[in-house]
Design an enzyme around this catalytic site. Structure first.
Site, short mmCIF file in Angstrom:
data_model
loop_
_atom_site.label_atom_id
_atom_site.label_comp_id
_atom_site.label_asym_id
_atom_site.label_seq_id
_atom_site.Cartn_x
_atom_site.Cartn_y
_atom_site.Cartn_z
N SER A 1 0.83 -1.22 0.00
CA SER A 1 0.00 0.00 0.00
C SER A 1 0.85 1.26 0.00
O SER A 1 1.84 1.37 0.74
CB SER A 1 -0.91 -0.01 1.23
OG SER A 1 -1.55 1.23 1.35
N LEU A 2 0.44 2.23 -0.82
CA LEU A 2 1.13 3.54 -0.85
C LEU A 2 0.61 4.45 0.25
O LEU A 2 1.19 5.50 0.50
CB LEU A 2 0.86 4.25 -2.18
CG LEU A 2 1.70 3.95 -3.39
CD1 LEU A 2 1.29 2.66 -4.02
CD2 LEU A 2 1.59 5.07 -4.39
N GLY B 1 -15.42 -3.72 -16.73
CA GLY B 1 -15.34 -4.40 -15.44
C GLY B 1 -16.54 -4.07 -14.57
O GLY B 1 -17.12 -2.98 -14.69
N ASN C 1 -14.46 2.84 2.18
CA ASN C 1 -12.99 2.80 2.17
C ASN C 1 -12.38 3.69 3.26
O ASN C 1 -11.17 3.68 3.43
CB ASN C 1 -12.42 3.21 0.79
CG ASN C 1 -12.42 4.71 0.60
OD1 ASN C 1 -13.31 5.40 1.08
ND2 ASN C 1 -11.43 5.22 -0.10
N ASP D 1 -13.43 6.96 -2.59
CA ASP D 1 -12.98 6.54 -3.94
C ASP D 1 -13.75 7.30 -5.02
O ASP D 1 -13.20 7.59 -6.09
CB ASP D 1 -13.21 5.03 -4.15
CG ASP D 1 -12.15 4.18 -3.46
OD1 ASP D 1 -11.02 4.67 -3.24
OD2 ASP D 1 -12.45 3.01 -3.13
N LYS E 1 -13.72 -4.09 2.05
CA LYS E 1 -14.52 -2.88 1.77
C LYS E 1 -16.03 -3.09 1.94
O LYS E 1 -16.74 -2.13 2.21
CB LYS E 1 -14.23 -2.35 0.37
CG LYS E 1 -12.89 -1.63 0.26
CD LYS E 1 -12.74 -1.00 -1.12
CE LYS E 1 -11.45 -0.23 -1.23
NZ LYS E 1 -11.34 0.48 -2.52
P1 NAP Z 1 -12.45 -6.53 -8.34
O1 NAP Z 1 -13.58 -6.20 -7.42
O2 NAP Z 1 -11.79 -7.85 -8.26
O3 NAP Z 1 -13.07 -6.35 -9.84
C1 NAP Z 1 -12.31 -6.63 -10.99
C2 NAP Z 1 -13.24 -6.67 -12.22
O4 NAP Z 1 -12.42 -6.92 -13.35
C3 NAP Z 1 -14.31 -7.76 -12.17
O5 NAP Z 1 -15.49 -7.28 -12.75
C4 NAP Z 1 -13.70 -8.86 -13.04
O6 NAP Z 1 -14.65 -9.63 -13.71
C5 NAP Z 1 -12.96 -8.04 -14.07
N1 NAP Z 1 -11.85 -8.81 -14.63
C6 NAP Z 1 -10.77 -9.30 -14.00
N2 NAP Z 1 -9.97 -9.97 -14.87
C7 NAP Z 1 -10.61 -9.91 -16.08
C8 NAP Z 1 -10.31 -10.43 -17.37
N3 NAP Z 1 -9.18 -11.12 -17.60
N4 NAP Z 1 -11.18 -10.19 -18.38
C9 NAP Z 1 -12.31 -9.47 -18.15
N5 NAP Z 1 -12.66 -8.96 -16.95
C10 NAP Z 1 -11.81 -9.18 -15.93
O7 NAP Z 1 -11.30 -5.44 -8.24
P2 NAP Z 1 -11.47 -3.88 -7.94
O8 NAP Z 1 -11.34 -3.63 -6.49
O9 NAP Z 1 -12.67 -3.41 -8.65
O10 NAP Z 1 -10.12 -3.28 -8.62
C11 NAP Z 1 -9.98 -3.31 -10.00
C12 NAP Z 1 -8.76 -2.51 -10.44
O11 NAP Z 1 -8.90 -1.15 -10.07
C13 NAP Z 1 -7.44 -2.99 -9.82
O12 NAP Z 1 -6.45 -2.92 -10.82
C14 NAP Z 1 -7.18 -1.96 -8.73
O13 NAP Z 1 -5.78 -1.80 -8.48
C15 NAP Z 1 -7.74 -0.70 -9.37
N6 NAP Z 1 -8.15 0.31 -8.37
C16 NAP Z 1 -7.52 1.51 -8.38
C17 NAP Z 1 -7.88 2.48 -7.48
C18 NAP Z 1 -7.17 3.82 -7.49
O14 NAP Z 1 -7.27 4.56 -6.50
N7 NAP Z 1 -6.50 4.18 -8.56
C19 NAP Z 1 -8.91 2.24 -6.55
C20 NAP Z 1 -9.55 0.99 -6.58
C21 NAP Z 1 -9.16 0.04 -7.50
P3 NAP Z 1 -15.51 -10.81 -12.99
O15 NAP Z 1 -16.43 -10.09 -12.04
O16 NAP Z 1 -16.20 -11.48 -14.09
O17 NAP Z 1 -14.50 -11.66 -12.27
#
Ligand code: NAP
Length: 286
Positions: A19-20, A128, A91, A106, A70
């Site tokens: 974590s940052l 996603g 969060n 967020d 979360k």
């Molecule tokens: P999550 O709840 O696991 O959701 C990931 C989503 O991506 C799900 O809908 C999943 O589909 C889909 N997915 C994963 N692999 C895939 C693939 N190969 N092909 C198609 N769809 C795929 O994760 P999250 O918490 O939403 O986080 C997602 C991303 O956002 C991460 O990279 C995280 O680091 C980033 N993020 C960034 C911030 C920021 O502050 N910049 C904040 C939050 C999150 P299924 O539901 O079908 O499995």
């Protein structure tokens, strides 16, 4: 320097070692001249309840919540902001006289880099349907998008996602629509904003991208926004930039959600430039 009077903040997650947030928040607390410290707490899902009880016992002022807690944290809060209720995830948690109060910064983090222009009546396409996509949908609703398309690979999950927003006060009726990846290509020419909320392209899989070159060729006026911040830029953003599209990576979202949390906890304006610098230093060193 940590003393007997140091107030504590933290982040609870599993894992939290990458974590940052500790680097960003401790730099900001120092800049503000506050005798506060921000500590990472690795807590497995089965220990979350005990951890929150422990936080109360030691007088923690507040904490961030990250994967996988979360949604689970909602059960241990005495107050949940309407925004966090709409998103279905918290969060940021703060100790108040009523107990633990939770919100979701967020959403604010996501929309911060989008505020320079008007999005009223525009079309957003979100890749996603996981946790981050929920904050993105709420953010797009707040910015006034006319159509918010969520693209997923599992039709069952997509209909659950859509159903969870029905009757929501955050989104006008019929704003949210869903489709499977196979139908994405026809949507891309209309998109003003294209957001990747999947982990595709994240370190160490830096050659991966959620869109093929021909799909990306369909996007014309879009700002392409990838929530990923390692690497910077992702392959998706690199290819978008090569086509002359505007891009936004996920670092600013991370910084701005942290700034919003710190402002809430300390009731002081967070020094975002210091937080951004600390995050960049941490990324360079990692
Ligand atoms: P999550 O709840 O696991 O959701 C990931 C989503 O991506 C799900 O809908 C999943 O589909 C889909 N997915 C994963 N692999 C895939 C693939 N190969 N092909 C198609 N769809 C795929 O994760 P999250 O918490 O939403 O986080 C997602 C991303 O956002 C991460 O990279 C995280 O680091 C980033 N993020 C960034 C911030 C920021 O502050 N910049 C904040 C939050 C999150 P299924 O539901 O079908 O499995």
């Amino acid at each position: 320097m940590i003393t007997g009077k140091t107030a504590l903040l933290g982040i609870v997650g599993h894992p939290v070692e990458h974590s940052l947030s500790p680097a960003m928040h401790n730099a900001a607390l120092t800049e503000l001249g506050l005798n506060w410290a921000y500590v990472p707490f690795p807590v497995a899902p089965e220990h979350l309840k005990k951890a929150v009880e422990g936080f109360e016992a030691i007088g923690l002022r507040g904490f961030n919540v990250t994967i996988p807690h979360k949604q689970a944290i909602l059960s241990y809060l005495s107050e949940i902001s309407p925004l966090a209720q709409a998103v279905g995830a918290v969060n940021t948690v703060k100790r108040t006289s009523a107990g633990w109060s939770g919100t979701n910064t967020d959403v604010e983090g996501f929309i911060a880099p989008l505020r320079q222009q008007s999005w009223l009546g525009a079309v957003a396409v979100i890749l996603g349907n996981g946790g981050a996509a929920r904050a993105v949908v709420a953010g797009c609703g707040e910015l006034g998008f006319d159509e918010i398309w969520v693209v997923g690979r599992d039709a069952g999950k997509l209909s659950q996602f859509a159903a969870s927003w029905s009757g929501s006060k955050t989104l006008p009726p019929k704003t949210l629509r869903t489709c499977v990846w196979a139908d994405l290509k026809s949507l891309l020419p209309q998109a003003s904003l294209l957001v990747n909320t999947t982990p595709i392209g994240m370190h160490p899989h830096t050659d991966a991208t959620p869109l093929t070159a021909s799909e990306l060729d369909q996007t014309q006026t879009a700002l392409v926004y990838d929530l990923i911040y390692t690497p910077r830029p992702t392959q998706l953003l690199h290819q978008a930039q090569q086509r002359g599209l505007s891009i936004q990576d996920g670092l600013e979202m991370l910084v701005q959600q942290g700034a919003a949390a710190l402002t809430w906890w300390t009731e002081r304006t967070a020094p975002t430039a210091t937080m951004r610098q600390a995050a960049l230093r941490w990324l360079d060193a990692d």
